[in-house]
Design a protein around this motif. Structure first.
Motif, PDB file in Angstrom:
ATOM      1  N   UNK B  94     133.633 -18.897 -12.223  1.00 29.81           N
ATOM      2  CA  UNK B  94     134.889 -19.632 -12.059  1.00 29.81           C
ATOM      3  C   UNK B  94     135.581 -19.694 -13.416  1.00 29.81           C
ATOM      4  N   UNK B  95     136.813 -19.198 -13.465  1.00 28.13           N
ATOM      5  CA  UNK B  95     137.601 -19.258 -14.695  1.00 28.13           C
ATOM      6  C   UNK B  95     138.713 -20.282 -14.539  1.00 28.13           C
ATOM      7  N   UNK B  96     138.872 -21.123 -15.577  1.00 33.67           N
ATOM      8  CA  UNK B  96     140.005 -22.062 -15.598  1.00 33.67           C
ATOM      9  C   UNK B  96     140.798 -21.818 -16.879  1.00 33.67           C
ATOM     10  N   UNK B  97     142.104 -21.607 -16.731  1.00 32.92           N
ATOM     11  CA  UNK B  97     142.964 -21.284 -17.875  1.00 32.92           C
ATOM     12  C   UNK B  97     142.407 -20.110 -18.667  1.00 32.92           C
ATOM     13  N   UNK B  98     141.842 -19.133 -17.966  1.00 37.23           N
ATOM     14  CA  UNK B  98     141.379 -17.910 -18.621  1.00 37.23           C
ATOM     15  C   UNK B  98     140.009 -18.013 -19.263  1.00 37.23           C
ATOM     16  N   UNK B  99     139.373 -19.168 -19.143  1.00 43.44           N
ATOM     17  CA  UNK B  99     138.052 -19.340 -19.754  1.00 43.44           C
ATOM     18  C   UNK B  99     136.983 -19.573 -18.691  1.00 43.44           C
ATOM     19  N   UNK B 100     135.804 -18.966 -18.886  1.00 39.01           N
ATOM     20  CA  UNK B 100     134.694 -19.159 -17.961  1.00 39.01           C
ATOM     21  C   UNK B 100     134.281 -20.623 -17.962  1.00 39.01           C
ATOM     22  N   UNK B 101     134.381 -21.258 -16.791  1.00 41.30           N
ATOM     23  CA  UNK B 101     134.069 -22.687 -16.705  1.00 41.30           C
ATOM     24  C   UNK B 101     132.672 -22.922 -16.129  1.00 41.30           C
ATOM     25  N   UNK B 102     132.304 -22.140 -15.108  1.00 43.03           N
ATOM     26  CA  UNK B 102     130.977 -22.329 -14.517  1.00 43.03           C
ATOM     27  C   UNK B 102     130.626 -21.141 -13.630  1.00 43.03           C
ATOM     28  N   UNK B 103     129.320 -21.024 -13.301  1.00 47.30           N
ATOM     29  CA  UNK B 103     128.851 -20.031 -12.346  1.00 47.30           C
ATOM     30  C   UNK B 103     128.231 -20.757 -11.168  1.00 47.30           C
ATOM     31  N   UNK B 104     128.561 -20.299  -9.952  1.00 51.62           N
ATOM     32  CA  UNK B 104     128.068 -20.963  -8.745  1.00 51.62           C
ATOM     33  C   UNK B 104     127.646 -19.888  -7.730  1.00 51.62           C
ATOM     34  N   UNK B 105     126.997 -20.313  -6.661  1.00 52.55           N
ATOM     35  CA  UNK B 105     126.544 -19.356  -5.650  1.00 52.55           C
ATOM     36  C   UNK B 105     127.318 -19.484  -4.335  1.00 52.55           C
ATOM     37  N   UNK B 236     138.751  -8.796 -17.868  1.00 55.42           N
ATOM     38  CA  UNK B 236     139.397  -9.094 -19.150  1.00 55.42           C
ATOM     39  C   UNK B 236     140.886  -9.352 -18.941  1.00 55.42           C
ATOM     40  N   UNK B 237     141.514  -8.557 -18.054  1.00 54.53           N
ATOM     41  CA  UNK B 237     142.946  -8.763 -17.776  1.00 54.53           C
ATOM     42  C   UNK B 237     143.174 -10.149 -17.179  1.00 54.53           C
ATOM     43  N   UNK B 238     142.260 -10.583 -16.312  1.00 56.26           N
ATOM     44  CA  UNK B 238     142.372 -11.917 -15.722  1.00 56.26           C
ATOM     45  C   UNK B 238     142.215 -12.993 -16.792  1.00 56.26           C
ATOM     46  N   UNK B 239     141.269 -12.781 -17.714  1.00 58.16           N
ATOM     47  CA  UNK B 239     141.116 -13.751 -18.813  1.00 58.16           C
ATOM     48  C   UNK B 239     142.385 -13.802 -19.651  1.00 58.16           C
ATOM     49  N   UNK B 240     142.937 -12.613 -19.980  1.00 54.11           N
ATOM     50  CA  UNK B 240     144.163 -12.559 -20.782  1.00 54.11           C
ATOM     51  C   UNK B 240     145.317 -13.292 -20.103  1.00 54.11           C
ATOM     52  N   UNK B 241     145.362 -13.206 -18.761  1.00 56.75           N
ATOM     53  CA  UNK B 241     146.479 -13.820 -18.032  1.00 56.75           C
ATOM     54  C   UNK B 241     146.414 -15.340 -18.065  1.00 56.75           C
ATOM     55  N   UNK B 242     145.209 -15.896 -18.263  1.00 55.95           N
ATOM     56  CA  UNK B 242     145.083 -17.344 -18.400  1.00 55.95           C
ATOM     57  C   UNK B 242     145.540 -18.142 -17.200  1.00 55.95           C
ATOM     58  N   UNK B 243     145.306 -17.635 -15.992  1.00 53.11           N
ATOM     59  CA  UNK B 243     145.684 -18.378 -14.786  1.00 53.11           C
ATOM     60  C   UNK B 243     144.952 -19.719 -14.743  1.00 53.11           C
ATOM     61  N   UNK B 244     145.575 -20.741 -14.148  1.00 49.56           N
ATOM     62  CA  UNK B 244     144.907 -22.048 -14.030  1.00 49.56           C
ATOM     63  C   UNK B 244     143.523 -21.910 -13.396  1.00 49.56           C
TER      64      UNK B 244
END
Lengths: 271, 271
Positions: B94-105, B236-244
């Motif tokens: 799960x990415x929030x604002x382009x940063x990895x926030x957590x991993x879930x199943x 990486x493109x998704x991280x760069x985009x920094x989506x909420x």
């Protein structure tokens, strides 16, 4: 017309587009731009663009997506140098509420800030490869339009887009069928391998002598009626969707790109 | 885990997904679902979906689009029977604002009405074909993760998406290079032919012994460092985009589809 089809036969894609842009050529593009990908065109408002793109992804044989513009941007950067989709196609069909309203040779005055332009691969590409392999095609030898049929094959719908697959028919000598499959499989961006060969009834075509679009063509003894997914399919899907406005190329009057027809993928780098 | 990787080696894709959905398997999927396409996953809000789809269309080697869900619909109809993208992937990032926030199943609680799910082809497909042809791959023989590098190759941008192409490296025996190109060209939906072979510096990689992702792997004498476009590129493109918010699979933990890996295209009819 100040210039004619035969004079342009040896023109580069860029020179050909320049003639079209200047209003000096407005006829069909079969046999022109040798060696490059030609494309079907669909322009629609952004509100329908995501669903249309899904429709193309789900139906890659009739709708092989080769380029998508940015919203409001008439320049198709990934398909060539300086392609302005408002002026660089010989003729356009304007649809309003799903019905053909008019045909024009320039859409500069109709362009909207919310328009998205889509380019889809077309059959000229694989026909050139088949001709080069010495496989005869009646409609080319007789200067007619390939016969096209509304088949019974359902496309996979997306949003307002759906309907039956339109197919084109070419009668192929039995002993060239393997070659046809081998060659066409190399062109996934131009409808790929045939979707059916043999009895037309198996894909819901009652009378192979009565096409819904184009001209009739015979299936002589020793030949197989061979059917390809056709770029008229997305046009029918657009009509079915009944959008307030959408714009396509006029059939046969294609966008001539700078992408080599044997490219691994249809994207020129932005360099 | 109530079930392990080796027990699932012979499971059908549907049985494998059932185990994952039930929470009984949450590990990597390398070597599982033999013969079917596995896929990278990206889930994002509809407001960014059209640009992401354009990004994939413009960068088909790193981002080969194999499936796109309807907005708000977690079922990926064209990739298999009853694929629920909220539960049928072993692990998610799960990415929030382009940063990895957590991993879930399981992302059932995170699903939003405006989410669009994208599936992108992955390297497991061509690796299986190379292995079948007897082409050795060090990372497989040594049970490590393939080395991946941020190359100097620019991707073609679309909206907020862009950045350098990430590539994976496999050292290939010189006398098998022709086979590698021939085989991989058959899999356009799994990154296709290599993007580079030979001197890593030519694509901006300074030290081939120091990957940015995965584990180092040697390039022995008589071998060629061979680079493929990699599915980490869209991540990486998704991280760069920094989506909420956006959600991907956890690397190596793929969606196992029902699509045969040698299918002409990745669309199962909705029948």
């Amino acid at each position: 017309m100040g210039s004619d089809h035969s004079r342009l036969r040896t023109a580069s894609p860029a020179d050909l587009r320049a003639e079209i842009r200047a209003g000096r050529y407005a006829k069909h593009t079969a046999g022109l731009g040798a060696g490059v990908l030609q494309a079907n065109l669909a322009i629609l408002p952004e509100s329908a663009a995501l669903d249309f793109m899904r429709y193309c992804q789900r139906n890659p044989k009739p709708c092989p997506l080769v380029g998508v513009g940015d919203t409001g941007d008439p320049i198709l950067h990934t398909l060539g140098r300086d392609i302005d989709i408002r002026t660089d196609v010989p003729a356009y069909n304007i649809y309003r509420d799903g019905k053909l309203a008019e045909s024009v040779t320039d859409i500069t005055d109709l362009w909207q800030d919310d328009f998205v332009a889509f380019a889809l691969g077309c059959s000229f590409t694989f026909e050139a490869a088949l001709a080069e392999a010495g496989i005869p095609m009646w409609h080319i030898d007789n200067d007619t339009t390939v016969p096209m049929f509304r088949s019974g094959i359902d496309t996979v719908p997306a949003g307002p887009f759906g309907g039956k697959m339109v197919v084109s028919m070419r009668a192929i000598p039995e002993d060239r069928m393997d070659d046809v499959y081998r060659i066409c499989t190399r062109f996934p961006y131009a409808h790929g391998a045939p979707v059916h060969a043999g009895d037309p009834a198996e894909i819901g075509i009652r009378d192979v002598g009565q096409p819904q679009w184009g001209d009739p063509a015979p299936v002589p003894p020793g030949h197989v009626a061979t059917f390809w997914a056709c770029g008229v399919t997305p046009q029918v899907a657009l009509e079915n969707a009944g959008l307030p406005i959408c714009i396509t190329h006029k059939p046969g009057h294609m966008l001539v790109t700078d992408v080599p027809e044997d490219a691994e993928n249809p994207v020129l780098s932005a360099a």
